[in-house]
Scaffold this active site. Structure first.
Site, PDB file in Angstrom:
ATOM      1  N   PHE A  21       0.839  -1.202   0.000  1.00  0.00           N
ATOM      2  CA  PHE A  21       0.000   0.000   0.000  1.00  0.00           C
ATOM      3  C   PHE A  21       0.871   1.247   0.000  1.00  0.00           C
ATOM      4  CE2 PHE A  21      -2.436   3.285   2.426  1.00  0.00           C
ATOM      5  CZ  PHE A  21      -3.398   3.520   1.447  1.00  0.00           C
ATOM      6  N   TYR A  23       0.926   5.455   0.252  1.00  0.00           N
ATOM      7  CA  TYR A  23       0.170   6.623   0.698  1.00  0.00           C
ATOM      8  C   TYR A  23       1.024   7.892   0.708  1.00  0.00           C
ATOM      9  CZ  TYR A  23       2.654   5.681   5.071  1.00  0.00           C
ATOM     10  OH  TYR A  23       3.635   5.463   6.007  1.00  0.00           O
ATOM     11  N   GLY A  24       2.315   7.756   0.388  1.00  0.00           N
ATOM     12  CA  GLY A  24       3.224   8.897   0.352  1.00  0.00           C
ATOM     13  C   GLY A  24       3.904   8.987  -0.998  1.00  0.00           C
ATOM     14  N   SER A  25       5.224   9.058  -0.994  1.00  0.00           N
ATOM     15  CA  SER A  25       5.955   9.208  -2.252  1.00  0.00           C
ATOM     16  C   SER A  25       5.849   7.985  -3.150  1.00  0.00           C
ATOM     17  CB  SER A  25       7.431   9.515  -1.974  1.00  0.00           C
ATOM     18  OG  SER A  25       8.035   8.472  -1.234  1.00  0.00           O
ATOM     19  N   GLU A  97      12.436   2.142   2.858  1.00  0.00           N
ATOM     20  CA  GLU A  97      11.473   2.489   3.902  1.00  0.00           C
ATOM     21  C   GLU A  97      11.982   2.195   5.316  1.00  0.00           C
ATOM     22  OE1 GLU A  97       8.713   4.109   3.046  1.00  0.00           O
ATOM     23  OE2 GLU A  97       9.363   3.970   0.975  1.00  0.00           O
TER      24      GLU A  97
END
Length: 248
Positions: A21, A23-25, A97
């Site tokens: 998933f 949701y950012g970059s 990450e």
């Protein structure tokens, strides 16, 4: 700039793969190969720019601000689920990450725009990591953003591209924290007469998504045809559906 198809429906056989998933970059610069991308959301979180970054969007002297998720039982966070392709994606994401970004990984439930929910891999930063910056007023975060730059470019690019992505693909979904931060960043850029175009970079490695609408009726008909035709006949009639990125 690359172009890729963004689907709004998933079928049961697709959920057997590994999905992550974004949701950012990762929404606009995933950096790994994927077979499919689909819109949707997860529950129990809200997006916040509370995670610091000292490599990709900042330095130790001037850490940037990047998105993470904080728990909120009533919250929903919209983004993209990517079906991972190949063996290189997970090591790449673990380094990007976890090792460099300070995030941890676990699985959560993803709710696609159409289709049944399924599990996705989720990367989230908590207050226990050394890069954590925590809550601050939007004006304070915006000041940090315009003054931060890392190996991947300006922190401004991160905020603006994410806001543009959400506005384009989830126009009816409010994200007050993100859009308030975007406004404060743009106001500072204007007031200090900075060049937004220069701060946004050249877009290398970025992806622009084109929405793909799947016709459920025609898809079911194709599945029925597949059962009646042999493999050779079927392959001459139906084009492959594997997602590809096109270099522009």
């Amino acid at each position: 700039m690359n172009i890729a198809e963004l689907e709004n429906e998933i079928f049961k056989e697709d959920t057997k793969a590994l999905w992550v998933f974004a949701y950012g970059s990762l929404c606009w610069r995933p950096g790994f190969d994927f077979n499919k991308a689909i819109t949707g959301f997860i529950k129990g979180y809200e997006r916040r720019f509370w995670q610091g970054n000292i490599i990709h969007r900042g330095t130790e002297e001037r850490p940037g601000r990047v998105a993470t998720l904080v728990e909120n039982m009533q919250g929903r966070v919209h983004g993209i689920a990517f079906e991972i392709s190949g063996d290189a994606a997970i090591p790449y994401l673990s380094r990007r990450e976890c090792k460099l970004g300070g995030y941890i990984s676990h699985f959560t439930t993803f709710y696609p725009a159409n289709g049944n929910p399924f599990n996705v891999l989720l990367y989230v930063a908590t207050s226990n990591n050394p890069h954590w910056l925590g809550h601050a007023e939007a004006k304070t975060i915006a000041r940090q953003v315009i003054n931060s730059k890392g190996t991947c470019g300006s922190n401004v690019e991160y905020v603006i591209r994410l806001a543009n992505f959400m506005r384009e693909h989830f126009s009816d979904v409010p994200d007050f924290h993100l859009f308030e931060l975007e406004k404060e960043v743009l106001d500072l850029i204007e007031n200090e007469r900075l060049c937004l175009k220069a701060l946004m970079g050249d877009g290398e490695g970025c992806i622009s998504f084109v929405k793909k609408n799947v016709d459920r009726t025609s898809t079911r008909q194709l599945q029925e045809d597949e059962g009646r035709l042999d493999n050779f006949q079927f392959s001459t009639r139906i084009q492959g559906t594997k997602l590809r990125c096109l270099n522009l």
